[in-house]
Design a protein around this motif. Structure first.
Motif, short mmCIF file in Angstrom:
data_model
loop_
_atom_site.label_atom_id
_atom_site.label_comp_id
_atom_site.label_asym_id
_atom_site.label_seq_id
_atom_site.Cartn_x
_atom_site.Cartn_y
_atom_site.Cartn_z
N CYS A 53 1.97 11.39 2.95
CA CYS A 53 1.15 12.39 2.26
C CYS A 53 1.09 13.63 3.13
CB CYS A 53 -0.25 11.83 2.00
SG CYS A 53 -1.32 12.99 1.11
N ASN A 127 6.98 6.19 -1.31
CA ASN A 127 5.89 6.89 -1.99
C ASN A 127 5.57 8.15 -1.18
OD1 ASN A 127 3.35 7.79 -2.97
ND2 ASN A 127 2.85 5.72 -3.66
N SER A 129 3.93 12.21 -1.39
CA SER A 129 3.21 13.25 -2.14
C SER A 129 3.05 14.48 -1.25
CB SER A 129 1.85 12.75 -2.61
OG SER A 129 1.01 12.45 -1.50
N TYR A 146 8.55 6.89 -5.84
CA TYR A 146 7.45 7.62 -6.46
C TYR A 146 7.20 8.89 -5.67
CZ TYR A 146 2.89 8.64 -8.54
OH TYR A 146 1.86 9.25 -9.19
N LEU A 147 7.48 10.05 -6.31
CA LEU A 147 7.36 11.34 -5.64
C LEU A 147 6.50 12.28 -6.47
CD1 LEU A 147 11.16 11.87 -4.79
CD2 LEU A 147 9.45 10.69 -3.40
N THR A 148 5.56 12.96 -5.83
CA THR A 148 4.74 13.95 -6.52
C THR A 148 4.63 15.21 -5.67
OG1 THR A 148 2.66 13.11 -5.57
CG2 THR A 148 3.36 12.18 -7.68
#
Length: 256
Positions: A53, A127, A129, A146-148
């Motif tokens: 993150c 993961n 973000s 999972y990428l944001t």
């Protein structure tokens, strides 16, 4: 008589302050008060999962023969310091957790670039973000992806996965030979660009609210733009609310 612009350059040297006036040259000298620090993150191989993150900056994950994980912290502003960041990292049962959070807005500029380079980049899950910035994955294989990104870009190059989700609020997603069984990719405002030059039994659902979807692919992979139409894989579903869809250089859908 023309009015001259005067830029004042403040230079701090050995505890003293000197002032240099330069006529006729408007400029911004942010670098004067820039501080940078590189944090080396210890890792125990093999790493099976990533949870990263980052508030502002770049997250780059790539295959490399020389394993290394580092965080470059950058703070710009007279009162800014790299110690203002909240940085944490740990490794639990083969999963590497990294979190970098800048301080609340103070008028200063903060960003961090995180680089993960591992000799065999095969993960059970990835993961990542990022609030404002960029996510880059190169030569990586992962079961779950999972990428944001809030504002910025996602770049996937030669990435393999089973199930993936990529979400960008404002910006661009570029997928070059990143192949997996199933992918949901969405952009609020911006663009999705997909290039697939090799066969894979994939099913991609790509959606852009306002912008463009560009798909360049081989003939054996179908591209569907019509709503409610189902196609057996391999297939790429491309949908725009306002914008256009281009397939192999030709516009196939335009919605104003």
């Amino acid at each position: 008589m023309d009015k001259l612009l005067v830029a004042v350059l403040i230079i701090v040297v050995a505890g003293s302050i000197s002032v240099l006036a330069i006529s006729g040259i408007p400029f911004i000298a942010d670098y004067l008060f820039m501080k940078a620090e590189v944090v080396t993150v210890p890792v125990t191989l093999p790493v099976h999962g990533l949870v990263i993150c980052n508030g502002n900056g770049v997250v780059s994950v790539a295959e490399s023969r020389a394993p290394s994980v580092s965080i470059k912290l950058v703070a710009k502003g007279y009162t800014a310091s790299t110690s203002d960041f909240n940085v944490s990292y740990k490794e639990v049962n083969g999963t590497l957790f990294i979190s970098v959070t800048p301080p609340p807005s103070t008028g200063n500029v903060y960003y961090a670039d995180i680089y993960v380079n591992l000799p065999t980049s095969v993960f059970t899950s990835t993961n990542i973000s990022v609030g404002n910035g960029e996510v880059k994955l190169t030569d990586v294989n992962t079961s779950i992806l999972y990428l944001t990104v809030g504002n910025g870009k996602v770049l996937l190059s030669n990435v393999g996965f089973i199930q993936g989700e990529v979400d960008v609020d404002n910006g661009m997603v570029t997928i070059h030979n990143a192949v997996g069984k199933f992918l949901n990719g969405s952009v609020g405002n911006g663009m999705v660009k997909v290039t697939v030059t090799k066969y894979y039994n994939l099913t991609y659902h790509l959606e852009v609210q306002n912008g463009v979807i560009d798909v360049d692919t081989i003939p054996s992979i179908h591209v569907v733009t019509a709503t409610g139409v189902l196609q057996a894989p391999p297939v790429i579903y491309a949908s725009v609310t306002v914008g256009e869809v281009n397939v192999n250089g030709e516009e196939v859908l335009s919605i104003a």
